[in-house]
Motif scaffolding. Structure first.
Motif, PDB file in Angstrom:
ATOM      1  N   ALA A 112       0.707  -1.021  -0.167  1.00 36.83           N
ATOM      2  CA  ALA A 112       0.231  -0.064   0.523  1.00 36.83           C
ATOM      3  C   ALA A 112       1.206   1.616   0.263  1.00 36.83           C
ATOM      4  N   ARG A 113       1.794   1.226   0.702  1.00 35.29           N
ATOM      5  CA  ARG A 113       2.982   2.085   0.544  1.00 35.29           C
ATOM      6  C   ARG A 113       4.516   1.359   0.850  1.00 35.29           C
ATOM      7  N   LEU A 114       5.418   2.245   0.161  1.00 33.32           N
ATOM      8  CA  LEU A 114       6.389   2.787   0.811  1.00 33.32           C
ATOM      9  C   LEU A 114       7.792   3.497   1.351  1.00 33.32           C
ATOM     10  N   VAL A 115       8.506   2.860   1.860  1.00 32.99           N
ATOM     11  CA  VAL A 115       9.224   4.437   2.611  1.00 32.99           C
ATOM     12  C   VAL A 115      11.032   3.649   2.733  1.00 32.99           C
ATOM     13  N   LEU A 116      11.193   4.910   2.156  1.00 34.44           N
ATOM     14  CA  LEU A 116      12.620   4.568   1.811  1.00 34.44           C
ATOM     15  C   LEU A 116      13.814   5.378   2.968  1.00 34.44           C
ATOM     16  N   ILE A 117      14.575   4.804   3.517  1.00 32.99           N
ATOM     17  CA  ILE A 117      15.805   5.527   4.722  1.00 32.99           C
ATOM     18  C   ILE A 117      17.052   5.521   4.354  1.00 32.99           C
ATOM     19  N   SER A 118      17.320   6.349   4.347  1.00 34.85           N
ATOM     20  CA  SER A 118      18.750   6.495   3.519  1.00 34.85           C
ATOM     21  C   SER A 118      19.623   5.512   2.757  1.00 34.85           C
ATOM     22  N   GLY A 235      18.808  11.411  -1.928  1.00 28.55           N
ATOM     23  CA  GLY A 235      16.917  10.967  -1.496  1.00 28.55           C
ATOM     24  C   GLY A 235      16.014  11.876  -2.280  1.00 28.55           C
ATOM     25  N   ARG A 236      16.272  13.133  -2.432  1.00 28.25           N
ATOM     26  CA  ARG A 236      15.963  13.987  -3.302  1.00 28.25           C
ATOM     27  C   ARG A 236      15.810  13.790  -5.113  1.00 28.25           C
ATOM     28  N   GLY A 237      16.863  12.360  -5.055  1.00 26.45           N
ATOM     29  CA  GLY A 237      15.962  12.008  -6.591  1.00 26.45           C
ATOM     30  C   GLY A 237      15.341  11.116  -6.600  1.00 26.45           C
ATOM     31  N   LEU A 238      15.551   9.947  -5.497  1.00 25.26           N
ATOM     32  CA  LEU A 238      14.139   9.112  -5.470  1.00 25.26           C
ATOM     33  C   LEU A 238      12.577   9.242  -5.063  1.00 25.26           C
ATOM     34  N   ALA A 239      12.918  10.813  -4.501  1.00 27.07           N
ATOM     35  CA  ALA A 239      11.311  11.401  -4.140  1.00 27.07           C
ATOM     36  C   ALA A 239      10.656  12.057  -5.710  1.00 27.07           C
ATOM     37  N   GLU A 240      11.469  12.634  -6.250  1.00 29.28           N
ATOM     38  CA  GLU A 240      11.644  12.652  -7.705  1.00 29.28           C
ATOM     39  C   GLU A 240      10.359  11.641  -8.832  1.00 29.28           C
ATOM     40  N   LEU A 241      11.334  10.667  -8.549  1.00 28.84           N
ATOM     41  CA  LEU A 241      10.771   9.272  -8.974  1.00 28.84           C
ATOM     42  C   LEU A 241       9.665   9.143  -8.723  1.00 28.84           C
ATOM     43  N   LEU A 242       9.495   8.909  -7.668  1.00 23.11           N
ATOM     44  CA  LEU A 242       8.452   8.623  -7.407  1.00 23.11           C
ATOM     45  C   LEU A 242       7.382   9.352  -7.475  1.00 23.11           C
ATOM     46  N   PRO A 243       6.546   9.086  -8.006  1.00 27.65           N
ATOM     47  CA  PRO A 243       4.881   9.793  -8.351  1.00 27.65           C
ATOM     48  C   PRO A 243       4.104  10.153  -7.217  1.00 27.65           C
TER      49      PRO A 243
END
Length: 277
Positions: A112-118, A235-243
């Protein structure tokens, strides 16, 4: 501690039970589920929290020797773990390693959700000085045993090539000793560790990053401002990739935010799950 027999081998895990949203917490190399020991109690009152110990060197039971052990194997192991326990609506959380990215791309059906931590991302493998030390140790006969002995020496634990690169604050000695004991005492665990690390595909996380563009579900990226191993721009790059990606940066922490800033991390996880329920 419960255990489950999966295709690759036996995996132990902890499960708080309960009827709340399901949260699965994944750790990184040379750690086990105890890296989440301050996070689980903060989530457990109204979440079902599961913490498997993955075959990353701190596992106690060796994987099956006739099954290849690689990052791809672990991706399938995580997906099988979710399937066998019939977990749905899962918030998949990962710190340090990057396998959850590939799980989200290949096996999103239970998430339902994804969390990526460092975590490892893009071309950042091996990450930092500790990652390069691990890669070298795995390529030299007897290197893993020597590495485990060196990391086990208390005066050396805070060096930037070891656990000192992962946290700003010392991890309790009994926890570190638990992480290192399997590598120090069991040749089969050392063999698993070498098999895993020597099977890494250098383009795996680049492929996963491209695939994240299709993960159109709530996603939280939590990054340590003072991280020595995982570049801040990743971190910024991953957040921008994820819709539906959202970035939170946490100060006064290195890679293992669950060690350096557990209260802040638990609060961010709770708020994210509640907001996207």
């Amino acid at each position: 501690m419960p255990e489950i027999e999966l295709t690759a081998g036996t995996v132990t895990y902890e499960d708080t039970g309960g009827d709340g949203p399901v949260v699965v917490l994944l750790h990184g190399l040379v750690h086990d589920a105890t890296v989440w020991r301050a996070i689980v109690p903060a989530l457990a009152p109204d979440h079902r929290v599961l913490t498997p110990t993955l075959p990353y060197g701190s596992h106690r039971t060796p994987m099956k020797p006739d099954v290849p052990l690689s990052p791809d194997t672990v991706v399938e192991l995580i997906a099988e773990f979710l399937d066998r326990l019939d977990l749905t609506g899962v918030t998949l959380v990962e710190s340090d390693c990057g396998r959850a990215q590939t799980v989200a791309v290949r096996h999103p059906e239970r998430l339902a959700r994804l969390v990526l931590i460092s975590c490892e991302a893009f071309d950042n493998y091996p990450p930092g000085a500790p990652g390069k030390m691990i890669e070298l140790a795995c390529r030299i006969p007897g290197g893993v045993a020597l590495m485990a002995r060196i990391l086990g020496l208390k005066p050396l634990r805070r060096l930037p090539v070891g656990i000192g690169a992962l946290t700003r604050r010392p991890v309790p000695d009994e926890i570190v000793e638990g992480w290192l004991r399997p590598l120090r005492t069991d040749p089969a665990i050392r063999h698993d560790f070498r098999r895993y690390n020597l099977s890494v595909r250098k383009d795996e996380l680049l492929q996963a990053a491209e695939g994240l563009r299709t993960f159109d579900r709530p996603a939280l990226v939590v990054w340590a401002v003072d991280d020595l191993m995982m570049p801040r721009e990743h971190g910024r790059g991953l957040a921008e990739l994820l819709p539906q990606g959202h970035l939170v940066e946490i100060e006064d922490s290195r890679t293992l935010i669950s060690e350096d800033q557990p209260e802040r991390l638990a609060a961010e996880l709770r708020a994210f799950i509640a907001k996207t329920a």
